[in-house]
Design a protein around this motif. Structure first.
Motif, PDB file in Angstrom:
ATOM      1  N   VAL A   1       0.838  -1.202   0.000  1.00 53.68           N
ATOM      2  CA  VAL A   1       0.000   0.000   0.000  1.00 53.68           C
ATOM      3  C   VAL A   1       0.874   1.253   0.000  1.00 53.68           C
ATOM      4  CG1 VAL A   1      -1.738   1.291   1.306  1.00 53.68           C
ATOM      5  CG2 VAL A   1      -1.911  -1.188   1.126  1.00 53.68           C
TER       6      VAL A   1
ATOM      7  N   VAL B   1      -5.803   4.563  -2.743  1.00 48.91           N
ATOM      8  CA  VAL B   1      -4.791   4.129  -1.773  1.00 48.91           C
ATOM      9  C   VAL B   1      -5.140   4.638  -0.374  1.00 48.91           C
ATOM     10  CG1 VAL B   1      -2.384   4.424  -1.079  1.00 48.91           C
ATOM     11  CG2 VAL B   1      -2.933   3.870  -3.450  1.00 48.91           C
TER      12      VAL B   1
ATOM     13  N   ALA C   1      -5.738   2.314   2.739  1.00 51.85           N
ATOM     14  CA  ALA C   1      -4.896   2.502   3.920  1.00 51.85           C
ATOM     15  C   ALA C   1      -5.729   2.595   5.187  1.00 51.85           C
ATOM     16  CB  ALA C   1      -4.046   3.757   3.754  1.00 51.85           C
TER      17      ALA C   1
END
Length: 498
Positions: A12, A52, A56
Protein backbone atom coordinates in the motif's frame (compact mmCIF):
# COMPACT_ATOMS: atom_id res chain seq x y z
CA UNK A 1 7.91 7.44 8.81
CA UNK A 2 8.00 4.13 10.61
CA UNK A 3 5.11 5.10 12.90
CA UNK A 4 1.82 5.42 11.02
CA UNK A 5 3.23 4.08 7.75
CA UNK A 6 4.85 1.17 9.57
CA UNK A 7 1.41 -0.27 10.34
CA UNK A 8 0.37 -0.19 6.70
CA UNK A 9 1.10 -3.05 4.31
CA UNK A 10 4.27 -2.32 2.37
CA UNK A 11 2.47 -2.75 -0.95
CA UNK A 12 0.00 0.00 0.00
CA UNK A 13 2.84 2.38 0.83
CA UNK A 14 4.60 1.63 -2.46
CA UNK A 15 1.36 2.17 -4.38
CA UNK A 16 0.90 5.55 -2.69
CA UNK A 17 4.43 6.65 -3.60
CA UNK A 18 3.91 5.57 -7.22
CA UNK A 19 0.60 7.43 -7.42
CA UNK A 20 2.13 10.59 -5.98
CA UNK A 21 5.05 10.45 -8.42
CA UNK A 22 2.64 10.73 -11.35
CA UNK A 23 2.46 14.44 -10.61
CA UNK A 24 6.02 14.88 -11.96
CA UNK A 25 5.29 13.85 -15.58
CA UNK A 26 2.01 15.81 -15.30
CA UNK A 27 3.97 18.99 -14.55
CA UNK A 28 6.49 18.14 -17.25
CA UNK A 29 3.73 17.71 -19.84
CA UNK A 30 2.20 21.00 -18.69
CA UNK A 31 5.46 22.83 -19.40
CA UNK A 32 5.38 21.35 -22.92
CA UNK A 33 1.81 22.57 -23.39
CA UNK A 34 0.74 18.94 -23.79
CA UNK A 35 -2.42 19.44 -21.78
CA UNK A 36 -4.00 16.11 -22.69
CA UNK A 37 -0.95 14.25 -21.33
CA UNK A 38 -0.87 16.43 -18.22
CA UNK A 39 -4.54 15.69 -17.52
CA UNK A 40 -3.98 11.94 -17.95
CA UNK A 41 -1.18 11.83 -15.39
CA UNK A 42 -2.90 14.26 -12.99
CA UNK A 43 -6.31 12.55 -13.03
CA UNK A 44 -4.91 9.05 -12.62
CA UNK A 45 -2.68 10.29 -9.81
CA UNK A 46 -5.72 11.74 -8.03
CA UNK A 47 -7.75 8.56 -8.59
CA UNK A 48 -5.02 6.27 -7.29
CA UNK A 49 -4.26 8.49 -4.31
CA UNK A 50 -7.94 8.40 -3.33
CA UNK A 51 -8.03 4.61 -3.70
CA UNK A 52 -4.79 4.13 -1.77
CA UNK A 53 -6.04 6.39 1.02
CA UNK A 54 -9.24 4.36 1.30
CA UNK A 55 -7.32 1.08 1.33
CA UNK A 56 -4.90 2.50 3.92
CA UNK A 57 -7.76 3.36 6.27
CA UNK A 58 -9.15 -0.16 5.99
CA UNK A 59 -5.79 -1.95 5.96
CA UNK A 60 -4.39 -0.43 9.16
CA UNK A 61 -3.91 -3.37 11.48
CA UNK A 62 -1.60 -4.81 14.11
CA UNK A 63 1.83 -5.76 12.82
CA UNK A 64 2.15 -9.15 11.13
CA UNK A 65 3.73 -11.95 13.11
CA UNK A 66 6.26 -12.40 10.30
CA UNK A 67 7.03 -9.03 8.73
CA UNK A 68 9.99 -10.36 6.74
CA UNK A 69 7.70 -12.82 4.97
CA UNK A 70 5.09 -10.11 4.48
CA UNK A 71 7.69 -7.77 2.94
CA UNK A 72 8.94 -10.46 0.57
CA UNK A 73 5.40 -11.13 -0.63
CA UNK A 74 4.91 -7.37 -1.04
CA UNK A 75 7.97 -7.20 -3.31
CA UNK A 76 6.50 -9.85 -5.58
CA UNK A 77 3.25 -7.91 -5.68
CA UNK A 78 5.09 -4.65 -6.34
CA UNK A 79 7.01 -5.89 -9.38
CA UNK A 80 4.03 -7.76 -10.82
CA UNK A 81 1.11 -5.54 -9.74
CA UNK A 82 2.26 -1.94 -9.57
CA UNK A 83 3.03 -1.83 -13.32
CA UNK A 84 -0.74 -2.10 -13.82
CA UNK A 85 -1.02 1.25 -12.04
CA UNK A 86 1.92 2.74 -13.93
CA UNK A 87 0.45 1.87 -17.33
CA UNK A 88 -2.95 3.51 -16.79
CA UNK A 89 -1.95 7.12 -17.62
CA UNK A 90 -0.08 5.89 -20.69
CA UNK A 91 -3.22 4.15 -22.00
CA UNK A 92 -4.78 7.61 -22.32
CA UNK A 93 -1.79 8.93 -24.26
CA UNK A 94 -0.74 6.00 -26.47
CA UNK A 95 -4.08 4.68 -27.69
CA UNK A 96 -3.04 2.66 -30.73
CA UNK A 97 -1.48 -0.16 -28.73
CA UNK A 98 -2.53 -3.17 -26.68
CA UNK A 99 -2.73 -3.48 -22.90
CA UNK A 100 -0.26 -6.38 -22.89
CA UNK A 101 2.31 -4.18 -24.65
CA UNK A 102 1.96 -1.41 -22.07
CA UNK A 103 2.04 -3.89 -19.19
CA UNK A 104 5.22 -5.49 -20.55
CA UNK A 105 6.73 -2.04 -20.98
CA UNK A 106 6.01 -1.07 -17.38
CA UNK A 107 7.15 -4.38 -15.91
CA UNK A 108 10.42 -3.90 -17.80
CA UNK A 109 10.72 -0.46 -16.21
CA UNK A 110 9.74 -1.50 -12.67
CA UNK A 111 12.15 -4.43 -12.65
CA UNK A 112 14.90 -2.13 -14.04
CA UNK A 113 15.14 -4.39 -17.09
CA UNK A 114 14.67 -1.49 -19.45
CA UNK A 115 14.45 -1.71 -23.18
CA UNK A 116 11.26 -0.77 -25.00
CA UNK A 117 8.63 -2.20 -27.30
CA UNK A 118 8.15 1.16 -28.99
CA UNK A 119 10.15 3.33 -31.31
CA UNK A 120 11.51 6.30 -29.30
CA UNK A 121 9.71 8.81 -31.50
CA UNK A 122 6.37 7.15 -30.88
CA UNK A 123 6.39 8.11 -27.19
CA UNK A 124 6.49 11.68 -25.97
CA UNK A 125 9.24 12.95 -23.69
CA UNK A 126 6.80 12.99 -20.76
CA UNK A 127 6.08 9.29 -21.26
CA UNK A 128 9.82 8.56 -21.54
CA UNK A 129 10.32 10.50 -18.32
CA UNK A 130 7.59 8.44 -16.64
CA UNK A 131 9.22 5.18 -17.78
CA UNK A 132 12.54 6.34 -16.35
CA UNK A 133 10.84 7.38 -13.08
CA UNK A 134 9.16 3.98 -12.70
CA UNK A 135 12.53 2.30 -13.24
CA UNK A 136 14.22 4.76 -10.86
CA UNK A 137 11.70 3.98 -8.11
CA UNK A 138 12.13 0.27 -8.82
CA UNK A 139 15.88 0.65 -8.39
CA UNK A 140 15.45 2.46 -5.08
CA UNK A 141 13.11 -0.29 -3.91
CA UNK A 142 15.75 -2.88 -4.82
CA UNK A 143 18.44 -0.94 -2.94
CA UNK A 144 16.37 -0.78 0.23
CA UNK A 145 14.85 -4.25 0.06
CA UNK A 146 18.21 -5.93 -0.55
CA UNK A 147 19.64 -4.94 2.83
CA UNK A 148 16.40 -4.61 4.79
CA UNK A 149 14.44 -7.64 3.58
CA UNK A 150 16.61 -10.08 1.61
CA UNK A 151 19.78 -9.91 3.71
CA UNK A 152 18.19 -11.14 6.99
CA UNK A 153 16.56 -13.97 5.02
CA UNK A 154 19.95 -14.91 3.55
CA UNK A 155 18.83 -14.14 0.01
CA UNK A 156 19.90 -11.80 -2.77
CA UNK A 157 23.59 -12.74 -2.58
CA UNK A 158 23.98 -12.26 1.17
CA UNK A 159 23.79 -16.04 1.62
CA UNK A 160 27.34 -16.24 0.24
CA UNK A 161 28.85 -14.40 3.22
CA UNK A 162 26.55 -15.86 5.87
CA UNK A 163 28.33 -17.81 8.60
CA UNK A 164 26.43 -20.22 10.85
CA UNK A 165 29.15 -20.03 13.44
CA UNK A 166 28.97 -16.26 13.66
CA UNK A 167 25.23 -16.24 12.95
CA UNK A 168 25.51 -13.24 10.70
CA UNK A 169 26.38 -11.96 7.29
CA UNK A 170 29.64 -10.18 6.64
CA UNK A 171 27.60 -7.45 4.92
CA UNK A 172 24.95 -6.97 7.63
CA UNK A 173 25.86 -5.89 11.15
CA UNK A 174 24.64 -7.76 14.24
CA UNK A 175 22.72 -4.67 15.36
CA UNK A 176 20.83 -4.56 12.06
CA UNK A 177 19.92 -8.24 12.29
CA UNK A 178 18.51 -7.77 15.78
CA UNK A 179 16.19 -4.98 14.67
CA UNK A 180 12.56 -5.74 13.91
CA UNK A 181 11.95 -6.17 10.17
CA UNK A 182 9.70 -3.11 9.98
CA UNK A 183 12.15 -0.93 11.89
CA UNK A 184 15.01 -2.14 9.71
CA UNK A 185 13.04 -1.36 6.53
CA UNK A 186 12.24 2.25 7.47
CA UNK A 187 15.74 2.81 8.84
CA UNK A 188 17.35 1.88 5.53
CA UNK A 189 14.71 3.82 3.62
CA UNK A 190 15.68 6.97 5.55
CA UNK A 191 19.39 6.25 5.11
CA UNK A 192 19.59 5.22 1.44
CA UNK A 193 16.95 7.44 -0.15
CA UNK A 194 18.93 10.70 0.28
CA UNK A 195 22.04 8.98 -1.10
CA UNK A 196 20.13 7.65 -4.13
CA UNK A 197 18.44 11.00 -4.79
CA UNK A 198 21.69 12.95 -4.33
CA UNK A 199 23.65 10.75 -6.73
CA UNK A 200 20.90 11.02 -9.34
CA UNK A 201 20.81 14.81 -9.06
CA UNK A 202 24.60 15.00 -9.31
CA UNK A 203 24.66 12.92 -12.50
CA UNK A 204 21.73 14.90 -13.90
CA UNK A 205 23.67 18.16 -13.48
CA UNK A 206 26.84 16.68 -14.98
CA UNK A 207 24.98 15.45 -18.06
CA UNK A 208 23.12 18.76 -18.42
CA UNK A 209 26.38 20.71 -18.19
CA UNK A 210 27.85 18.31 -20.76
CA UNK A 211 25.34 19.46 -23.36
CA UNK A 212 22.40 17.07 -22.97
CA UNK A 213 18.89 18.49 -22.77
CA UNK A 214 17.36 18.80 -19.32
CA UNK A 215 14.79 16.05 -19.86
CA UNK A 216 17.19 13.67 -21.59
CA UNK A 217 19.81 14.28 -18.88
CA UNK A 218 17.25 13.45 -16.19
CA UNK A 219 16.17 10.29 -18.01
CA UNK A 220 19.72 9.04 -18.47
CA UNK A 221 20.66 9.93 -14.88
CA UNK A 222 17.73 7.93 -13.49
CA UNK A 223 18.41 5.10 -15.93
CA UNK A 224 22.06 4.94 -14.89
CA UNK A 225 21.33 4.82 -11.17
CA UNK A 226 18.63 2.19 -11.67
CA UNK A 227 20.69 0.33 -14.33
CA UNK A 228 17.59 0.20 -16.53
CA UNK A 229 19.21 1.64 -19.66
CA UNK A 230 16.08 3.60 -20.58
CA UNK A 231 16.63 6.47 -23.00
CA UNK A 232 14.38 9.17 -24.43
CA UNK A 233 14.31 10.99 -27.73
CA UNK A 234 17.43 13.08 -27.17
CA UNK A 235 20.88 12.63 -28.61
CA UNK A 236 23.58 10.53 -27.00
CA UNK A 237 25.40 12.25 -24.11
CA UNK A 238 28.73 12.54 -25.90
CA UNK A 239 32.20 11.64 -24.68
CA UNK A 240 32.16 13.66 -21.45
CA UNK A 241 28.67 12.47 -20.67
CA UNK A 242 29.82 8.88 -21.11
CA UNK A 243 32.68 9.49 -18.68
CA UNK A 244 30.18 10.73 -16.08
CA UNK A 245 27.90 7.73 -16.66
CA UNK A 246 30.90 5.37 -16.49
CA UNK A 247 31.84 6.77 -13.08
CA UNK A 248 28.32 6.43 -11.69
CA UNK A 249 27.96 2.89 -13.02
CA UNK A 250 30.52 1.90 -10.38
CA UNK A 251 27.72 2.22 -7.82
CA UNK A 252 26.20 -0.88 -9.44
CA UNK A 253 29.39 -2.88 -9.01
CA UNK A 254 29.61 -2.98 -5.21
CA UNK A 255 27.48 -1.86 -2.30
CA UNK A 256 30.60 -0.53 -0.58
CA UNK A 257 30.69 2.34 -3.08
CA UNK A 258 27.58 3.90 -1.54
CA UNK A 259 27.36 2.42 1.97
CA UNK A 260 27.25 5.18 4.54
CA UNK A 261 28.77 3.33 7.48
CA UNK A 262 32.38 3.01 6.29
CA UNK A 263 33.87 6.32 7.47
CA UNK A 264 37.68 6.21 7.64
CA UNK A 265 38.00 2.63 6.48
CA UNK A 266 36.15 3.26 3.22
CA UNK A 267 39.18 3.53 0.91
CA UNK A 268 40.88 0.50 2.43
CA UNK A 269 37.73 -1.62 2.22
CA UNK A 270 37.09 -0.56 -1.35
CA UNK A 271 40.62 -1.60 -2.32
CA UNK A 272 40.02 -5.04 -0.81
CA UNK A 273 36.47 -5.45 -2.11
CA UNK A 274 36.18 -8.65 -4.12
CA UNK A 275 33.37 -7.38 -6.32
CA UNK A 276 35.30 -4.30 -7.39
CA UNK A 277 38.36 -6.38 -8.16
CA UNK A 278 36.28 -8.85 -10.18
CA UNK A 279 34.68 -5.99 -12.13
CA UNK A 280 38.06 -4.36 -12.81
CA UNK A 281 39.47 -7.67 -14.00
CA UNK A 282 36.52 -8.39 -16.31
CA UNK A 283 36.32 -4.90 -17.81
CA UNK A 284 40.08 -4.76 -18.33
CA UNK A 285 40.29 -8.25 -19.82
CA UNK A 286 37.39 -7.83 -22.26
CA UNK A 287 38.57 -4.37 -23.33
CA UNK A 288 42.14 -5.49 -23.95
CA UNK A 289 41.03 -8.62 -25.80
CA UNK A 290 38.81 -6.59 -28.11
CA UNK A 291 41.54 -4.03 -28.61
CA UNK A 292 44.28 -6.62 -29.16
CA UNK A 293 42.13 -8.70 -31.48
CA UNK A 294 42.81 -6.09 -34.17
CA UNK A 295 46.38 -7.33 -34.49
CA UNK A 296 45.82 -10.94 -33.48
CA UNK A 297 43.27 -11.39 -36.25
CA UNK A 298 45.27 -9.14 -38.61
CA UNK A 299 42.26 -6.96 -39.35
CA UNK A 300 42.69 -4.29 -41.97
CA UNK A 301 46.41 -3.84 -41.33
CA UNK A 302 46.94 -2.52 -44.79
CA UNK A 303 44.74 0.51 -44.12
CA UNK A 304 46.04 3.46 -42.20
CA UNK A 305 44.67 3.54 -38.67
CA UNK A 306 44.97 6.89 -36.92
CA UNK A 307 45.92 6.94 -33.27
CA UNK A 308 42.57 8.50 -32.32
CA UNK A 309 40.71 5.56 -33.88
CA UNK A 310 42.50 3.22 -31.52
CA UNK A 311 41.62 5.38 -28.51
CA UNK A 312 37.97 5.54 -29.57
CA UNK A 313 37.88 1.78 -29.95
CA UNK A 314 39.47 1.32 -26.53
CA UNK A 315 36.99 3.67 -24.84
CA UNK A 316 33.99 2.23 -26.67
CA UNK A 317 34.89 -1.28 -25.55
CA UNK A 318 35.49 -0.24 -21.92
CA UNK A 319 32.26 1.75 -21.59
CA UNK A 320 30.04 -0.86 -23.23
CA UNK A 321 31.67 -3.66 -21.24
CA UNK A 322 30.98 -1.99 -17.90
CA UNK A 323 27.49 -1.01 -19.03
CA UNK A 324 26.45 -4.57 -19.85
CA UNK A 325 28.33 -5.98 -16.86
CA UNK A 326 26.12 -3.82 -14.63
CA UNK A 327 23.10 -4.94 -16.74
CA UNK A 328 22.43 -1.33 -17.82
CA UNK A 329 22.75 -1.85 -21.55
CA UNK A 330 24.02 1.52 -22.76
CA UNK A 331 26.18 1.37 -25.85
CA UNK A 332 29.01 3.84 -26.29
CA UNK A 333 29.03 6.14 -29.29
CA UNK A 334 32.41 4.56 -30.02
CA UNK A 335 31.10 0.98 -29.75
CA UNK A 336 30.77 0.72 -33.53
CA UNK A 337 34.42 1.80 -33.82
CA UNK A 338 35.36 -0.83 -31.25
CA UNK A 339 33.56 -3.54 -33.21
CA UNK A 340 35.11 -2.41 -36.49
CA UNK A 341 38.56 -2.21 -34.90
CA UNK A 342 38.33 -5.73 -33.46
CA UNK A 343 36.48 -7.25 -36.41
CA UNK A 344 33.64 -8.34 -34.09
CA UNK A 345 30.51 -8.59 -36.20
CA UNK A 346 28.25 -10.54 -33.79
CA UNK A 347 28.58 -9.10 -30.26
CA UNK A 348 25.52 -10.90 -28.89
CA UNK A 349 27.31 -13.74 -27.11
CA UNK A 350 29.84 -11.35 -25.57
CA UNK A 351 27.14 -9.01 -24.22
CA UNK A 352 25.04 -11.91 -22.93
CA UNK A 353 28.04 -13.28 -21.07
CA UNK A 354 28.78 -9.93 -19.45
CA UNK A 355 25.14 -9.54 -18.37
CA UNK A 356 25.15 -13.01 -16.84
CA UNK A 357 28.11 -12.08 -14.64
CA UNK A 358 26.06 -9.14 -13.36
CA UNK A 359 26.93 -6.44 -10.86
CA UNK A 360 27.27 -6.24 -7.11
CA UNK A 361 25.18 -7.62 -4.28
CA UNK A 362 22.59 -5.17 -2.88
CA UNK A 363 22.79 -2.99 -5.98
CA UNK A 364 20.29 -2.43 -8.78
CA UNK A 365 22.24 -4.68 -11.16
CA UNK A 366 21.00 -8.13 -12.07
CA UNK A 367 22.74 -11.28 -13.21
CA UNK A 368 24.46 -13.95 -11.14
CA UNK A 369 26.29 -11.20 -9.17
CA UNK A 370 30.04 -10.73 -8.87
CA UNK A 371 30.24 -11.97 -5.29
CA UNK A 372 28.81 -15.34 -6.27
CA UNK A 373 31.20 -15.48 -9.24
CA UNK A 374 34.08 -14.79 -6.87
CA UNK A 375 32.89 -17.54 -4.53
CA UNK A 376 32.85 -20.03 -7.41
CA UNK A 377 36.29 -18.85 -8.55
CA UNK A 378 37.71 -19.20 -5.03
CA UNK A 379 36.22 -22.67 -4.71
CA UNK A 380 37.69 -23.72 -8.05
CA UNK A 381 41.10 -22.42 -7.05
CA UNK A 382 40.86 -24.34 -3.77
CA UNK A 383 39.94 -27.58 -5.57
CA UNK A 384 42.89 -27.16 -7.94
CA UNK A 385 45.15 -26.68 -4.95
CA UNK A 386 43.86 -29.91 -3.45
CA UNK A 387 44.92 -31.78 -6.58
CA UNK A 388 48.50 -30.75 -5.86
CA UNK A 389 48.35 -30.86 -2.04
CA UNK A 390 45.55 -33.32 -1.22
CA UNK A 391 46.23 -33.24 2.53
CA UNK A 392 46.20 -29.45 2.91
CA UNK A 393 43.76 -28.11 5.51
CA UNK A 394 42.86 -24.69 4.08
CA UNK A 395 44.05 -21.23 3.25
CA UNK A 396 44.94 -18.69 5.90
CA UNK A 397 44.41 -15.66 3.70
CA UNK A 398 41.94 -13.05 5.00
CA UNK A 399 39.67 -13.49 1.98
CA UNK A 400 39.43 -17.22 2.46
CA UNK A 401 38.64 -16.84 6.15
CA UNK A 402 35.81 -14.40 5.39
CA UNK A 403 34.13 -16.66 2.82
CA UNK A 404 32.26 -19.49 4.60
CA UNK A 405 32.09 -22.98 3.10
CA UNK A 406 28.30 -22.83 3.01
CA UNK A 407 28.58 -19.57 1.09
CA UNK A 408 30.27 -21.44 -1.76
CA UNK A 409 27.55 -24.09 -1.63
CA UNK A 410 24.90 -21.36 -1.79
CA UNK A 411 26.64 -19.82 -4.81
CA UNK A 412 26.59 -23.19 -6.59
CA UNK A 413 22.91 -23.66 -5.75
CA UNK A 414 22.03 -20.24 -7.13
CA UNK A 415 24.08 -20.78 -10.27
CA UNK A 416 22.28 -24.05 -10.95
CA UNK A 417 18.91 -22.38 -10.32
CA UNK A 418 19.90 -19.56 -12.66
CA UNK A 419 20.91 -22.02 -15.37
CA UNK A 420 17.67 -23.95 -14.85
CA UNK A 421 15.67 -20.73 -15.09
CA UNK A 422 17.32 -19.89 -18.40
CA UNK A 423 16.60 -23.40 -19.70
CA UNK A 424 12.94 -23.30 -18.64
CA UNK A 425 12.42 -19.78 -20.02
CA UNK A 426 14.13 -20.73 -23.29
CA UNK A 427 11.85 -23.75 -23.65
CA UNK A 428 8.78 -21.63 -22.89
CA UNK A 429 9.78 -18.97 -25.42
CA UNK A 430 10.69 -21.62 -27.96
CA UNK A 431 7.23 -23.16 -27.57
CA UNK A 432 5.77 -19.86 -28.77
CA UNK A 433 7.58 -20.18 -32.10
CA UNK A 434 10.89 -18.41 -31.52
CA UNK A 435 14.16 -19.74 -32.87
CA UNK A 436 16.61 -21.21 -30.39
CA UNK A 437 19.11 -18.33 -30.58
CA UNK A 438 16.39 -15.73 -30.11
CA UNK A 439 14.85 -17.63 -27.21
CA UNK A 440 18.19 -18.00 -25.41
CA UNK A 441 19.12 -14.32 -25.71
CA UNK A 442 15.63 -13.14 -24.71
CA UNK A 443 15.65 -15.47 -21.70
CA UNK A 444 19.04 -14.10 -20.70
CA UNK A 445 17.83 -10.53 -21.18
CA UNK A 446 14.84 -11.09 -18.89
CA UNK A 447 16.58 -13.09 -16.16
CA UNK A 448 19.57 -10.74 -16.01
CA UNK A 449 17.28 -7.65 -16.23
CA UNK A 450 19.17 -6.36 -19.27
CA UNK A 451 16.44 -5.25 -21.64
CA UNK A 452 18.69 -3.90 -24.44
CA UNK A 453 19.85 -7.48 -25.04
CA UNK A 454 16.44 -8.13 -26.58
CA UNK A 455 17.35 -5.87 -29.49
CA UNK A 456 20.46 -7.98 -30.02
CA UNK A 457 18.39 -11.17 -30.18
CA UNK A 458 15.99 -10.19 -32.93
CA UNK A 459 15.07 -7.30 -35.14
CA UNK A 460 12.19 -5.44 -33.54
CA UNK A 461 12.97 -6.81 -30.08
CA UNK A 462 10.17 -7.76 -27.70
CA UNK A 463 7.58 -5.94 -29.82
CA UNK A 464 7.63 -8.81 -32.32
CA UNK A 465 6.71 -11.43 -29.70
CA UNK A 466 3.28 -12.94 -29.47
CA UNK A 467 1.13 -12.09 -26.45
CA UNK A 468 1.93 -15.47 -24.90
CA UNK A 469 5.66 -14.92 -25.36
CA UNK A 470 5.34 -11.47 -23.80
CA UNK A 471 3.70 -12.96 -20.71
CA UNK A 472 6.58 -15.46 -20.46
CA UNK A 473 9.02 -12.58 -20.80
CA UNK A 474 7.18 -10.65 -18.05
CA UNK A 475 7.30 -13.62 -15.66
CA UNK A 476 11.01 -14.09 -16.37
CA UNK A 477 11.71 -10.42 -15.62
CA UNK A 478 10.05 -10.71 -12.21
CA UNK A 479 11.98 -13.91 -11.47
CA UNK A 480 15.21 -12.28 -12.58
CA UNK A 481 14.64 -9.23 -10.42
CA UNK A 482 13.76 -11.11 -7.22
CA UNK A 483 15.98 -14.12 -8.04
CA UNK A 484 14.82 -17.72 -8.00
CA UNK A 485 15.98 -18.33 -4.41
CA UNK A 486 13.64 -15.65 -3.07
CA UNK A 487 10.68 -17.05 -4.97
CA UNK A 488 11.49 -20.61 -3.89
CA UNK A 489 11.51 -19.38 -0.28
CA UNK A 490 7.87 -18.38 -0.68
CA UNK A 491 6.99 -22.00 -1.55
CA UNK A 492 8.84 -23.38 1.48
CA UNK A 493 6.29 -24.54 4.10
CA UNK A 494 8.73 -23.82 6.95
CA UNK A 495 8.98 -20.21 5.76
CA UNK A 496 5.23 -19.80 6.33
CA UNK A 497 5.20 -21.62 9.68
CA UNK A 498 7.83 -19.40 11.32
Amino acid sequence: MGGALGRLPLLVVLAGVLALSMQVPALHALTRDAHAEARAFFYWSAIFLALVTGVAVVARRPLSANLARSHLVALVGAFAGLPLMAMMPVTEIVRDTSAINLYTEMVAAATTTGGSLYDPDRLSQSVHLWRAMVAWQGGLMVWIAAVAVLAPLRLGGFEVTWSDRAGQSARLSIADQRRAPGERLWRYARTLTPVYVGLTLALWMLLAFGGSGQTEAAIRAMSTMSTSGIVGQGDAPGFWGEIAIFAFLLFAVSRLTFAGDLHREQVARLARDRELRMAFMLVSAVTLVLFGRHWIGIYDLTAEQPFTAGLEALWGAAFTTLSFLTTTGFESQSWSEARTWSGLEQPGVLLVGLAMFGGGVATTAGGVKLLRVYALYAHGRREMSLLIHPHSVGSHSPDAMRLPVKGTEAAWVFFMLFATSIAVTTLALGATGLEFREAVVLASAALTTTGPLADVAMEGGVARLTDTAKLVFVAAMVVGRLEALALIALFNPDFWRR
